[in-house]
Design a protein around this motif. Structure first.
Motif, PDB file in Angstrom:
ATOM      1  N   LEU A 280       0.832  -1.201   0.000  1.00  0.00           N
ATOM      2  CA  LEU A 280       0.000   0.000   0.000  1.00  0.00           C
ATOM      3  C   LEU A 280       0.871   1.258   0.000  1.00  0.00           C
ATOM      4  N   VAL A 281       1.954   1.233   0.760  1.00  0.00           N
ATOM      5  CA  VAL A 281       2.890   2.366   0.775  1.00  0.00           C
ATOM      6  C   VAL A 281       3.485   2.568  -0.620  1.00  0.00           C
ATOM      7  N   GLN A 282       3.844   1.458  -1.289  1.00  0.00           N
ATOM      8  CA  GLN A 282       4.410   1.573  -2.640  1.00  0.00           C
ATOM      9  C   GLN A 282       3.392   2.184  -3.604  1.00  0.00           C
ATOM     10  N   LEU A 283       2.134   1.782  -3.503  1.00  0.00           N
ATOM     11  CA  LEU A 283       1.104   2.335  -4.383  1.00  0.00           C
ATOM     12  C   LEU A 283       0.940   3.836  -4.168  1.00  0.00           C
ATOM     13  N   LEU A 285       3.414   5.844  -3.034  1.00  0.00           N
ATOM     14  CA  LEU A 285       4.634   6.431  -3.597  1.00  0.00           C
ATOM     15  C   LEU A 285       4.510   6.603  -5.109  1.00  0.00           C
ATOM     16  N   GLU A 286       3.891   5.615  -5.748  1.00  0.00           N
ATOM     17  CA  GLU A 286       3.756   5.637  -7.208  1.00  0.00           C
ATOM     18  C   GLU A 286       2.570   6.470  -7.681  1.00  0.00           C
ATOM     19  N   ASN A 287       1.791   6.961  -6.729  1.00  0.00           N
ATOM     20  CA  ASN A 287       0.591   7.748  -7.049  1.00  0.00           C
ATOM     21  C   ASN A 287      -0.326   6.986  -7.998  1.00  0.00           C
ATOM     22  N   ARG A 288      -0.562   5.717  -7.661  1.00  0.00           N
ATOM     23  CA  ARG A 288      -1.455   4.878  -8.458  1.00  0.00           C
ATOM     24  C   ARG A 288      -2.875   5.434  -8.414  1.00  0.00           C
ATOM     25  N   THR A 289      -3.692   4.988  -9.342  1.00  0.00           N
ATOM     26  CA  THR A 289      -5.065   5.486  -9.416  1.00  0.00           C
ATOM     27  C   THR A 289      -5.882   5.037  -8.206  1.00  0.00           C
ATOM     28  N   THR A 290      -6.933   5.783  -7.938  1.00  0.00           N
ATOM     29  CA  THR A 290      -7.837   5.432  -6.844  1.00  0.00           C
ATOM     30  C   THR A 290      -8.406   4.033  -7.057  1.00  0.00           C
ATOM     31  N   ALA A 291      -8.731   3.698  -8.294  1.00  0.00           N
ATOM     32  CA  ALA A 291      -9.303   2.377  -8.591  1.00  0.00           C
ATOM     33  C   ALA A 291      -8.326   1.262  -8.245  1.00  0.00           C
ATOM     34  N   LYS A 301      -8.884  -6.287   2.897  1.00  0.00           N
ATOM     35  CA  LYS A 301      -9.928  -6.332   3.913  1.00  0.00           C
ATOM     36  C   LYS A 301     -10.689  -7.653   3.862  1.00  0.00           C
ATOM     37  N   SER A 302     -10.948  -8.172   2.669  1.00  0.00           N
ATOM     38  CA  SER A 302     -11.741  -9.399   2.524  1.00  0.00           C
ATOM     39  C   SER A 302     -11.039 -10.614   3.121  1.00  0.00           C
ATOM     40  N   VAL A 303      -9.701 -10.647   3.018  1.00  0.00           N
ATOM     41  CA  VAL A 303      -8.974 -11.824   3.528  1.00  0.00           C
ATOM     42  C   VAL A 303      -8.358 -11.588   4.906  1.00  0.00           C
ATOM     43  N   GLY A 304      -8.356 -10.324   5.358  1.00  0.00           N
ATOM     44  CA  GLY A 304      -7.825 -10.035   6.678  1.00  0.00           C
ATOM     45  C   GLY A 304      -6.380  -9.583   6.713  1.00  0.00           C
ATOM     46  N   LEU A 305      -5.911  -8.970   5.632  1.00  0.00           N
ATOM     47  CA  LEU A 305      -4.556  -8.422   5.613  1.00  0.00           C
ATOM     48  C   LEU A 305      -4.571  -6.986   6.131  1.00  0.00           C
ATOM     49  N   PRO A 306      -3.512  -6.545   6.811  1.00  0.00           N
ATOM     50  CA  PRO A 306      -3.502  -5.201   7.409  1.00  0.00           C
ATOM     51  C   PRO A 306      -3.398  -4.090   6.374  1.00  0.00           C
ATOM     52  N   ILE A 307      -4.130  -3.007   6.647  1.00  0.00           N
ATOM     53  CA  ILE A 307      -4.040  -1.821   5.788  1.00  0.00           C
ATOM     54  C   ILE A 307      -3.809  -0.562   6.634  1.00  0.00           C
ATOM     55  N   THR A 308      -3.536  -0.756   7.926  1.00  0.00           N
ATOM     56  CA  THR A 308      -3.209   0.381   8.800  1.00  0.00           C
ATOM     57  C   THR A 308      -2.002   0.033   9.658  1.00  0.00           C
ATOM     58  N   TYR A 349       8.508   8.552   4.456  1.00  0.00           N
ATOM     59  CA  TYR A 349       7.806   8.967   5.678  1.00  0.00           C
ATOM     60  C   TYR A 349       6.397   9.450   5.324  1.00  0.00           C
ATOM     61  N   ALA A 350       6.301  10.281   4.319  1.00  0.00           N
ATOM     62  CA  ALA A 350       5.002  10.812   3.900  1.00  0.00           C
ATOM     63  C   ALA A 350       4.099   9.706   3.376  1.00  0.00           C
ATOM     64  N   ALA A 351       4.660   8.785   2.600  1.00  0.00           N
ATOM     65  CA  ALA A 351       3.862   7.713   2.005  1.00  0.00           C
ATOM     66  C   ALA A 351       3.334   6.752   3.068  1.00  0.00           C
ATOM     67  N   ILE A 352       4.137   6.475   4.095  1.00  0.00           N
ATOM     68  CA  ILE A 352       3.679   5.590   5.178  1.00  0.00           C
ATOM     69  C   ILE A 352       2.491   6.202   5.901  1.00  0.00           C
ATOM     70  N   LEU A 353       2.599   7.482   6.259  1.00  0.00           N
ATOM     71  CA  LEU A 353       1.502   8.139   6.973  1.00  0.00           C
ATOM     72  C   LEU A 353       0.261   8.282   6.084  1.00  0.00           C
ATOM     73  N   ALA A 354       0.475   8.559   4.817  1.00  0.00           N
ATOM     74  CA  ALA A 354      -0.656   8.680   3.890  1.00  0.00           C
ATOM     75  C   ALA A 354      -1.339   7.333   3.690  1.00  0.00           C
ATOM     76  N   ALA A 355      -0.547   6.257   3.554  1.00  0.00           N
ATOM     77  CA  ALA A 355      -1.120   4.912   3.392  1.00  0.00           C
ATOM     78  C   ALA A 355      -1.940   4.531   4.616  1.00  0.00           C
ATOM     79  N   ASP A 356      -1.431   4.864   5.786  1.00  0.00           N
ATOM     80  CA  ASP A 356      -2.170   4.581   7.018  1.00  0.00           C
ATOM     81  C   ASP A 356      -3.493   5.350   7.046  1.00  0.00           C
ATOM     82  N   ALA A 357      -3.452   6.604   6.645  1.00  0.00           N
ATOM     83  CA  ALA A 357      -4.678   7.426   6.624  1.00  0.00           C
ATOM     84  C   ALA A 357      -5.691   6.860   5.628  1.00  0.00           C
TER      85      ALA A 357
END
Length: 366
Positions: A280-283, A285-291, A301-308, A349-357
Protein backbone atom coordinates in the motif's frame (compact mmCIF):
# COMPACT_ATOMS: atom_id res chain seq x y z
CA UNK A 1 22.49 -6.30 -19.35
CA UNK A 2 21.23 -9.80 -20.19
CA UNK A 3 17.78 -11.07 -19.27
CA UNK A 4 17.95 -13.88 -16.71
CA UNK A 5 15.29 -16.15 -15.24
CA UNK A 6 15.91 -18.81 -12.59
CA UNK A 7 13.76 -21.46 -10.91
CA UNK A 8 13.89 -24.59 -8.71
CA UNK A 9 15.05 -27.77 -10.42
CA UNK A 10 11.78 -29.54 -9.55
CA UNK A 11 8.46 -28.34 -8.12
CA UNK A 12 5.90 -30.86 -6.84
CA UNK A 13 2.47 -29.84 -5.47
CA UNK A 14 -0.66 -31.73 -4.49
CA UNK A 15 -2.62 -33.34 -1.70
CA UNK A 16 -0.58 -36.14 -0.04
CA UNK A 17 2.53 -35.26 -2.07
CA UNK A 18 4.64 -35.94 1.05
CA UNK A 19 4.26 -39.67 0.37
CA UNK A 20 6.52 -39.21 -2.66
CA UNK A 21 9.21 -37.17 -0.87
CA UNK A 22 11.66 -40.07 -0.61
CA UNK A 23 11.33 -40.84 -4.31
CA UNK A 24 12.14 -37.25 -5.27
CA UNK A 25 14.93 -36.83 -2.69
CA UNK A 26 16.73 -40.14 -3.30
CA UNK A 27 18.61 -38.96 -6.44
CA UNK A 28 20.00 -36.01 -4.46
CA UNK A 29 21.65 -37.73 -1.48
CA UNK A 30 21.74 -40.70 0.89
CA UNK A 31 22.18 -39.14 4.36
CA UNK A 32 19.81 -36.29 5.13
CA UNK A 33 19.59 -33.61 7.77
CA UNK A 34 15.92 -32.82 8.34
CA UNK A 35 15.68 -29.27 9.70
CA UNK A 36 12.49 -27.70 10.98
CA UNK A 37 10.64 -26.23 13.92
CA UNK A 38 8.89 -28.54 16.37
CA UNK A 39 5.46 -27.52 15.09
CA UNK A 40 6.32 -27.89 11.41
CA UNK A 41 8.11 -31.19 11.85
CA UNK A 42 5.43 -32.45 14.18
CA UNK A 43 2.85 -32.00 11.44
CA UNK A 44 4.61 -34.32 9.00
CA UNK A 45 7.32 -36.29 10.85
CA UNK A 46 5.59 -39.68 10.62
CA UNK A 47 4.75 -39.25 6.93
CA UNK A 48 8.23 -37.91 6.14
CA UNK A 49 9.91 -40.74 8.03
CA UNK A 50 7.87 -43.39 6.22
CA UNK A 51 8.67 -41.90 2.82
CA UNK A 52 12.43 -41.69 3.49
CA UNK A 53 12.58 -45.22 4.97
CA UNK A 54 10.82 -46.55 1.88
CA UNK A 55 13.86 -45.36 -0.09
CA UNK A 56 16.27 -46.68 2.59
CA UNK A 57 17.58 -43.21 3.33
CA UNK A 58 19.34 -42.37 6.60
CA UNK A 59 18.37 -39.10 8.24
CA UNK A 60 19.02 -36.97 11.31
CA UNK A 61 16.46 -34.54 12.75
CA UNK A 62 17.58 -31.12 13.99
CA UNK A 63 15.21 -28.52 15.38
CA UNK A 64 15.35 -24.98 14.05
CA UNK A 65 16.44 -22.31 16.55
CA UNK A 66 13.85 -19.71 15.56
CA UNK A 67 15.76 -17.07 13.56
CA UNK A 68 17.53 -17.28 10.22
CA UNK A 69 20.66 -15.70 11.68
CA UNK A 70 24.34 -16.21 10.96
CA UNK A 71 24.94 -18.05 14.28
CA UNK A 72 22.03 -20.42 13.52
CA UNK A 73 23.32 -21.10 9.99
CA UNK A 74 26.79 -21.84 11.36
CA UNK A 75 25.29 -24.20 13.95
CA UNK A 76 23.44 -26.19 11.29
CA UNK A 77 26.55 -26.40 9.09
CA UNK A 78 28.46 -27.85 12.06
CA UNK A 79 25.79 -30.53 12.50
CA UNK A 80 26.03 -31.41 8.80
CA UNK A 81 29.81 -31.77 8.94
CA UNK A 82 29.88 -33.66 12.23
CA UNK A 83 27.43 -36.26 10.91
CA UNK A 84 28.82 -36.42 7.35
CA UNK A 85 25.40 -35.62 5.85
CA UNK A 86 25.02 -35.00 2.13
CA UNK A 87 21.57 -33.41 1.74
CA UNK A 88 19.42 -31.12 3.84
CA UNK A 89 15.62 -31.22 3.90
CA UNK A 90 14.12 -27.97 5.18
CA UNK A 91 10.65 -28.27 6.72
CA UNK A 92 8.29 -25.56 7.97
CA UNK A 93 7.97 -21.82 7.38
CA UNK A 94 10.05 -19.14 5.71
CA UNK A 95 12.82 -18.64 8.28
CA UNK A 96 13.46 -22.36 8.73
CA UNK A 97 13.53 -22.83 4.95
CA UNK A 98 15.87 -19.86 4.44
CA UNK A 99 18.20 -21.32 7.08
CA UNK A 100 18.17 -24.68 5.31
CA UNK A 101 19.04 -23.04 1.98
CA UNK A 102 21.84 -20.96 3.49
CA UNK A 103 23.30 -23.95 5.37
CA UNK A 104 23.17 -26.13 2.24
CA UNK A 105 24.99 -23.45 0.27
CA UNK A 106 27.67 -23.09 2.95
CA UNK A 107 28.10 -26.87 3.31
CA UNK A 108 27.98 -27.35 -0.49
CA UNK A 109 25.21 -29.97 -0.45
CA UNK A 110 21.79 -30.18 -2.19
CA UNK A 111 18.66 -28.86 -0.50
CA UNK A 112 15.06 -30.04 -0.63
CA UNK A 113 12.33 -27.73 0.66
CA UNK A 114 9.07 -28.94 2.23
CA UNK A 115 6.90 -26.01 3.38
CA UNK A 116 4.17 -26.84 5.89
CA UNK A 117 2.60 -23.40 5.52
CA UNK A 118 2.06 -21.26 2.41
CA UNK A 119 3.06 -18.08 4.20
CA UNK A 120 5.94 -16.70 2.07
CA UNK A 121 7.57 -17.15 -1.32
CA UNK A 122 10.77 -18.40 0.38
CA UNK A 123 10.47 -22.07 -0.70
CA UNK A 124 11.37 -21.59 -4.37
CA UNK A 125 13.85 -18.74 -4.18
CA UNK A 126 17.64 -18.59 -4.43
CA UNK A 127 17.67 -16.20 -1.52
CA UNK A 128 17.89 -16.30 2.27
CA UNK A 129 16.78 -13.32 4.34
CA UNK A 130 19.22 -12.97 7.23
CA UNK A 131 18.14 -11.48 10.56
CA UNK A 132 20.00 -10.76 13.75
CA UNK A 133 19.38 -13.28 16.58
CA UNK A 134 16.95 -10.67 17.97
CA UNK A 135 14.85 -10.67 14.78
CA UNK A 136 15.96 -7.41 13.14
CA UNK A 137 16.59 -7.53 9.38
CA UNK A 138 20.31 -7.84 8.62
CA UNK A 139 20.86 -8.61 4.93
CA UNK A 140 19.92 -10.64 1.87
CA UNK A 141 22.05 -13.67 1.06
CA UNK A 142 21.76 -14.26 -2.69
CA UNK A 143 22.44 -17.92 -3.41
CA UNK A 144 24.03 -19.29 -6.60
CA UNK A 145 21.06 -21.57 -7.35
CA UNK A 146 17.48 -22.34 -6.38
CA UNK A 147 16.51 -25.37 -4.29
CA UNK A 148 16.98 -28.75 -5.94
CA UNK A 149 13.45 -29.77 -4.95
CA UNK A 150 10.37 -27.97 -3.63
CA UNK A 151 7.58 -30.29 -2.49
CA UNK A 152 4.27 -28.80 -1.31
CA UNK A 153 1.61 -31.06 0.22
CA UNK A 154 -1.60 -29.05 0.06
CA UNK A 155 -3.37 -31.39 2.49
CA UNK A 156 -0.80 -30.37 5.11
CA UNK A 157 -1.02 -26.70 4.14
CA UNK A 158 -4.79 -26.87 4.71
CA UNK A 159 -4.27 -27.87 8.35
CA UNK A 160 -2.17 -24.80 9.19
CA UNK A 161 -3.75 -21.68 10.75
CA UNK A 162 -5.54 -19.59 8.13
CA UNK A 163 -3.66 -16.48 9.26
CA UNK A 164 -0.41 -17.99 7.98
CA UNK A 165 -1.97 -18.72 4.60
CA UNK A 166 -3.31 -15.17 4.43
CA UNK A 167 0.14 -13.82 5.29
CA UNK A 168 1.43 -15.70 2.25
CA UNK A 169 -1.11 -13.87 0.13
CA UNK A 170 0.22 -10.60 1.57
CA UNK A 171 3.73 -11.50 0.47
CA UNK A 172 2.49 -12.57 -2.96
CA UNK A 173 0.41 -9.40 -3.33
CA UNK A 174 3.59 -7.34 -3.67
CA UNK A 175 5.04 -9.49 -6.46
CA UNK A 176 3.35 -7.87 -9.45
CA UNK A 177 3.72 -4.29 -8.25
CA UNK A 178 7.41 -4.72 -7.44
CA UNK A 179 8.05 -6.55 -10.71
CA UNK A 180 6.29 -3.78 -12.63
CA UNK A 181 8.37 -1.10 -10.87
CA UNK A 182 11.62 -2.92 -11.61
CA UNK A 183 10.71 -3.39 -15.27
CA UNK A 184 9.93 0.31 -15.66
CA UNK A 185 13.22 1.22 -13.99
CA UNK A 186 15.26 -1.39 -15.91
CA UNK A 187 16.44 -2.49 -12.47
CA UNK A 188 18.43 -5.68 -12.07
CA UNK A 189 16.79 -8.79 -10.63
CA UNK A 190 18.25 -11.12 -8.00
CA UNK A 191 20.36 -13.22 -10.42
CA UNK A 192 21.88 -10.01 -11.80
CA UNK A 193 19.99 -9.51 -15.03
CA UNK A 194 16.84 -7.92 -16.39
CA UNK A 195 13.40 -9.48 -16.18
CA UNK A 196 12.17 -11.75 -18.95
CA UNK A 197 8.68 -11.40 -20.38
CA UNK A 198 7.93 -14.82 -18.87
CA UNK A 199 8.82 -13.65 -15.35
CA UNK A 200 6.62 -10.56 -15.68
CA UNK A 201 3.73 -12.71 -16.89
CA UNK A 202 4.15 -15.03 -13.90
CA UNK A 203 4.15 -12.04 -11.54
CA UNK A 204 0.93 -10.72 -13.11
CA UNK A 205 -0.64 -14.19 -13.01
CA UNK A 206 0.19 -14.34 -9.30
CA UNK A 207 -1.77 -11.12 -8.73
CA UNK A 208 -4.70 -12.24 -10.89
CA UNK A 209 -5.04 -15.54 -9.02
CA UNK A 210 -5.09 -13.75 -5.67
CA UNK A 211 -7.82 -11.39 -6.82
CA UNK A 212 -9.95 -14.21 -8.25
CA UNK A 213 -9.47 -17.01 -5.73
CA UNK A 214 -7.93 -15.51 -2.57
CA UNK A 215 -11.13 -14.95 -0.59
CA UNK A 216 -12.58 -18.38 -1.47
CA UNK A 217 -9.29 -20.07 -0.64
CA UNK A 218 -9.20 -18.39 2.77
CA UNK A 219 -12.73 -19.61 3.56
CA UNK A 220 -11.75 -23.17 2.58
CA UNK A 221 -8.60 -23.04 4.72
CA UNK A 222 -10.68 -21.96 7.70
CA UNK A 223 -12.51 -25.27 7.28
CA UNK A 224 -9.22 -27.18 6.99
CA UNK A 225 -9.83 -28.35 3.43
CA UNK A 226 -7.85 -27.98 0.21
CA UNK A 227 -10.18 -27.00 -2.64
CA UNK A 228 -9.09 -26.12 -6.16
CA UNK A 229 -9.08 -22.46 -5.09
CA UNK A 230 -6.60 -23.39 -2.34
CA UNK A 231 -4.43 -25.25 -4.87
CA UNK A 232 -4.32 -22.17 -7.08
CA UNK A 233 -3.47 -19.77 -4.26
CA UNK A 234 -0.81 -22.12 -2.84
CA UNK A 235 0.81 -22.09 -6.28
CA UNK A 236 0.55 -18.29 -6.36
CA UNK A 237 1.99 -17.87 -2.84
CA UNK A 238 4.79 -20.36 -3.38
CA UNK A 239 5.80 -20.84 -7.02
CA UNK A 240 4.51 -17.81 -8.92
CA UNK A 241 5.48 -15.29 -6.24
CA UNK A 242 8.88 -16.95 -5.83
CA UNK A 243 9.68 -16.94 -9.54
CA UNK A 244 8.13 -13.52 -10.05
CA UNK A 245 10.01 -11.69 -7.33
CA UNK A 246 13.49 -13.06 -7.91
CA UNK A 247 13.43 -13.06 -11.70
CA UNK A 248 11.79 -9.62 -11.89
CA UNK A 249 13.02 -7.91 -8.73
CA UNK A 250 11.99 -6.36 -5.43
CA UNK A 251 11.15 -2.70 -4.89
CA UNK A 252 9.47 -0.54 -2.23
CA UNK A 253 7.07 -3.02 -0.59
CA UNK A 254 9.77 -5.32 0.77
CA UNK A 255 12.04 -2.41 1.68
CA UNK A 256 9.23 -0.96 3.79
CA UNK A 257 8.83 -4.37 5.48
CA UNK A 258 12.52 -4.32 6.32
CA UNK A 259 12.15 -0.81 7.70
CA UNK A 260 9.37 -1.91 10.04
CA UNK A 261 11.60 -4.54 11.65
CA UNK A 262 13.37 -1.75 13.58
CA UNK A 263 10.19 -1.34 15.66
CA UNK A 264 9.85 -4.16 18.16
CA UNK A 265 6.06 -3.83 18.30
CA UNK A 266 5.83 -4.97 14.68
CA UNK A 267 7.59 -8.28 15.39
CA UNK A 268 4.23 -9.89 16.25
CA UNK A 269 3.10 -9.29 12.66
CA UNK A 270 4.06 -11.89 10.07
CA UNK A 271 6.37 -11.11 7.14
CA UNK A 272 3.55 -11.09 4.59
CA UNK A 273 1.37 -8.88 6.78
CA UNK A 274 4.05 -6.19 6.87
CA UNK A 275 4.73 -6.64 3.15
CA UNK A 276 1.01 -6.17 2.52
CA UNK A 277 1.07 -2.76 4.19
CA UNK A 278 4.35 -2.07 2.37
CA UNK A 279 2.51 -2.69 -0.90
CA UNK A 280 0.00 0.00 0.00
CA UNK A 281 2.89 2.37 0.77
CA UNK A 282 4.41 1.57 -2.64
CA UNK A 283 1.10 2.34 -4.38
CA UNK A 284 1.02 5.72 -2.62
CA UNK A 285 4.63 6.43 -3.60
CA UNK A 286 3.76 5.64 -7.21
CA UNK A 287 0.59 7.75 -7.05
CA UNK A 288 -1.45 4.88 -8.46
CA UNK A 289 -5.06 5.49 -9.42
CA UNK A 290 -7.84 5.43 -6.84
CA UNK A 291 -9.30 2.38 -8.59
CA UNK A 292 -6.04 0.42 -8.28
CA UNK A 293 -5.61 1.32 -4.63
CA UNK A 294 -9.22 0.51 -3.77
CA UNK A 295 -8.94 -2.90 -5.46
CA UNK A 296 -5.97 -3.73 -3.21
CA UNK A 297 -7.74 -2.33 -0.13
CA UNK A 298 -10.86 -4.38 -0.87
CA UNK A 299 -8.85 -7.57 -1.31
CA UNK A 300 -6.84 -7.02 1.87
CA UNK A 301 -9.93 -6.33 3.91
CA UNK A 302 -11.74 -9.40 2.52
CA UNK A 303 -8.97 -11.82 3.53
CA UNK A 304 -7.83 -10.04 6.68
CA UNK A 305 -4.56 -8.42 5.61
CA UNK A 306 -3.50 -5.20 7.41
CA UNK A 307 -4.04 -1.82 5.79
CA UNK A 308 -3.21 0.38 8.80
CA UNK A 309 -0.22 0.85 11.09
CA UNK A 310 -2.29 -0.25 14.07
CA UNK A 311 -3.03 -3.57 12.37
CA UNK A 312 0.70 -4.37 12.18
CA UNK A 313 1.22 -3.57 15.85
CA UNK A 314 1.92 0.18 15.98
CA UNK A 315 -0.86 1.31 18.31
CA UNK A 316 0.82 4.63 19.09
CA UNK A 317 2.01 6.31 15.88
CA UNK A 318 4.66 9.00 16.49
CA UNK A 319 6.78 10.96 14.01
CA UNK A 320 9.95 9.60 15.60
CA UNK A 321 8.90 5.97 15.04
CA UNK A 322 7.87 6.49 11.43
CA UNK A 323 11.05 8.43 10.65
CA UNK A 324 13.11 5.50 11.96
CA UNK A 325 11.17 3.16 9.71
CA UNK A 326 11.58 5.49 6.71
CA UNK A 327 15.32 5.83 7.29
CA UNK A 328 15.75 2.04 7.58
CA UNK A 329 13.65 1.59 4.43
CA UNK A 330 16.09 3.86 2.58
CA UNK A 331 19.28 2.26 3.91
CA UNK A 332 22.07 1.91 1.32
CA UNK A 333 21.49 -1.08 -0.95
CA UNK A 334 17.80 -1.40 -0.13
CA UNK A 335 15.43 -2.52 -2.87
CA UNK A 336 13.40 0.70 -2.68
CA UNK A 337 15.96 2.20 -5.08
CA UNK A 338 14.53 -0.09 -7.76
CA UNK A 339 11.55 2.25 -8.05
CA UNK A 340 11.57 4.13 -11.38
CA UNK A 341 11.93 7.51 -9.65
CA UNK A 342 13.99 9.13 -6.93
CA UNK A 343 13.08 8.22 -3.33
CA UNK A 344 14.33 9.35 0.06
CA UNK A 345 13.39 9.01 3.71
CA UNK A 346 11.19 12.11 3.54
CA UNK A 347 9.04 10.79 0.70
CA UNK A 348 8.80 7.36 2.35
CA UNK A 349 7.81 8.97 5.68
CA UNK A 350 5.00 10.81 3.90
CA UNK A 351 3.86 7.71 2.00
CA UNK A 352 3.68 5.59 5.18
CA UNK A 353 1.50 8.14 6.97
CA UNK A 354 -0.66 8.68 3.89
CA UNK A 355 -1.12 4.91 3.39
CA UNK A 356 -2.17 4.58 7.02
CA UNK A 357 -4.68 7.43 6.62
CA UNK A 358 -6.10 5.82 3.46
CA UNK A 359 -6.44 2.47 5.24
CA UNK A 360 -8.14 4.01 8.26
CA UNK A 361 -10.54 5.95 6.07
CA UNK A 362 -11.39 2.80 4.09
CA UNK A 363 -12.19 0.86 7.26
CA UNK A 364 -14.50 3.65 8.43
CA UNK A 365 -16.64 3.34 5.30
CA UNK A 366 -18.61 0.45 6.81
Amino acid sequence: MNKIMISPSRYVQGADAIADLGKHVAPLGTKALVLGGKRGLGAIENLLSASLKEQQMDYTIEYFGGECSRPEIDRIVSVIKQNNLNIIIGVGGGKALDTAKAAAYTAKIPVAIVPTIATTDAPCSALSVIYTPEGVFDSYLVLPKNPDLVLVDTAIIAQAPARLFVSGMGDALATWFEADACAKAFAGNLPGGLSTAAALCLAKLCYDILMEYGFRAKLALEQGVATEAVEKVVEANTLLSGLGFESSGLAAAHAVHNGFTVLEETHQAYHGEKVSFGTLVQLVLENRTTAEIEKVLSFCKSVGLPITLKQIGISEVTPDKIRKVAEATCAPGETIYNQPFSVNATSVYAAILAADAIGRAYLKQD
